[in-house]
Design a protein around this motif. Sequence first.
Motif, PDB file in Angstrom:
ATOM      1  N   ILE A 177       4.230   5.673  -5.526  1.00 56.85           N
ATOM      2  CA  ILE A 177       4.265   5.705  -6.989  1.00 56.85           C
ATOM      3  C   ILE A 177       3.128   6.568  -7.529  1.00 56.85           C
ATOM      4  CG2 ILE A 177       3.938   4.274  -9.055  1.00 56.85           C
ATOM      5  CD1 ILE A 177       5.452   2.053  -7.563  1.00 56.85           C
ATOM      6  N   PHE A 178       1.943   6.453  -6.946  1.00 54.12           N
ATOM      7  CA  PHE A 178       0.801   7.259  -7.384  1.00 54.12           C
ATOM      8  C   PHE A 178       1.053   8.743  -7.151  1.00 54.12           C
ATOM      9  CE2 PHE A 178      -3.321   9.264  -6.542  1.00 54.12           C
ATOM     10  CZ  PHE A 178      -3.926   9.021  -7.767  1.00 54.12           C
ATOM     11  N   MET A 179       1.591   9.095  -6.000  1.00 50.56           N
ATOM     12  CA  MET A 179       1.864  10.509  -5.696  1.00 50.56           C
ATOM     13  C   MET A 179       2.939  11.060  -6.641  1.00 50.56           C
ATOM     14  SD  MET A 179      -0.118  11.500  -3.345  1.00 50.56           S
ATOM     15  CE  MET A 179       0.572  12.878  -2.500  1.00 50.56           C
ATOM     16  N   LYS A 180       3.965  10.276  -6.913  1.00 50.37           N
ATOM     17  CA  LYS A 180       5.014  10.732  -7.817  1.00 50.37           C
ATOM     18  C   LYS A 180       4.460  10.943  -9.218  1.00 50.37           C
ATOM     19  CE  LYS A 180       9.645   9.490  -9.466  1.00 50.37           C
ATOM     20  NZ  LYS A 180       9.651  10.579 -10.340  1.00 50.37           N
ATOM     21  N   ALA A 181       3.611  10.044  -9.670  1.00 51.23           N
ATOM     22  CA  ALA A 181       3.036  10.169 -11.005  1.00 51.23           C
ATOM     23  C   ALA A 181       2.098  11.370 -11.088  1.00 51.23           C
ATOM     24  CB  ALA A 181       2.296   8.892 -11.380  1.00 51.23           C
ATOM     25  N   ILE A 237       0.837  -1.203   0.000  1.00 48.21           N
ATOM     26  CA  ILE A 237       0.000   0.000   0.000  1.00 48.21           C
ATOM     27  C   ILE A 237       0.870   1.249   0.000  1.00 48.21           C
ATOM     28  CG2 ILE A 237      -1.608   1.344   1.412  1.00 48.21           C
ATOM     29  CD1 ILE A 237      -2.911  -1.335   2.194  1.00 48.21           C
ATOM     30  N   ILE A 238       1.911   1.265   0.803  1.00 49.44           N
ATOM     31  CA  ILE A 238       2.815   2.424   0.865  1.00 49.44           C
ATOM     32  C   ILE A 238       3.526   2.600  -0.471  1.00 49.44           C
ATOM     33  CG2 ILE A 238       4.946   3.294   1.907  1.00 49.44           C
ATOM     34  CD1 ILE A 238       3.949   2.088   4.572  1.00 49.44           C
ATOM     35  N   LEU A 239       4.000   1.516  -1.055  1.00 51.73           N
ATOM     36  CA  LEU A 239       4.686   1.586  -2.346  1.00 51.73           C
ATOM     37  C   LEU A 239       3.743   2.103  -3.431  1.00 51.73           C
ATOM     38  CD1 LEU A 239       7.366   0.935  -3.742  1.00 51.73           C
ATOM     39  CD2 LEU A 239       6.459  -1.324  -4.228  1.00 51.73           C
TER      40      LEU A 239
END
Length: 139
Positions: free
Chosen positions: A55-59, A49-51
């Motif tokens: 990744i979602f926030m970076k994208a 979930i953290i990973l």
Amino acid sequence: MSDAMYAAASLYNDPRFFSTSEIRIRNNRIRRQRIYRRQLSMLIGLIMIILFSVIFMKASLNTNAQTDTYTPEFKYYTAITVHSGDTLWDIASEHFSSEHYDDVNAYISEIAKLNKMDTDCTLKAGESLIIPYYSSDFK
């Protein structure tokens, strides 16, 4: 309990051969294994979930959103007439836009490709060349 009795008891899984303390020890071991597996799966799930969140926030932060003051520029082509003494470098330097090309050589390469000629060819006076340019006016 002897080793032979313990082997027979574990082979048949017959609780008659186990004392109450051995049954309690065995049940506690099984319970600890279940707790360990549950904690391990929860940890792996939390890491996933953290990973995914990272990744979602970076994208979502890397979006190429346009500002309110953005005015689009459109690419057009025009024909120019070559004058005596003009070179491809002079024409490209005059019409070059640093916002749309990395350098003058990239612009010269595009002009040469549009006109089906080499970048080092000589131009003749009166010859017509097609060159690209950018404008914010939609035509």
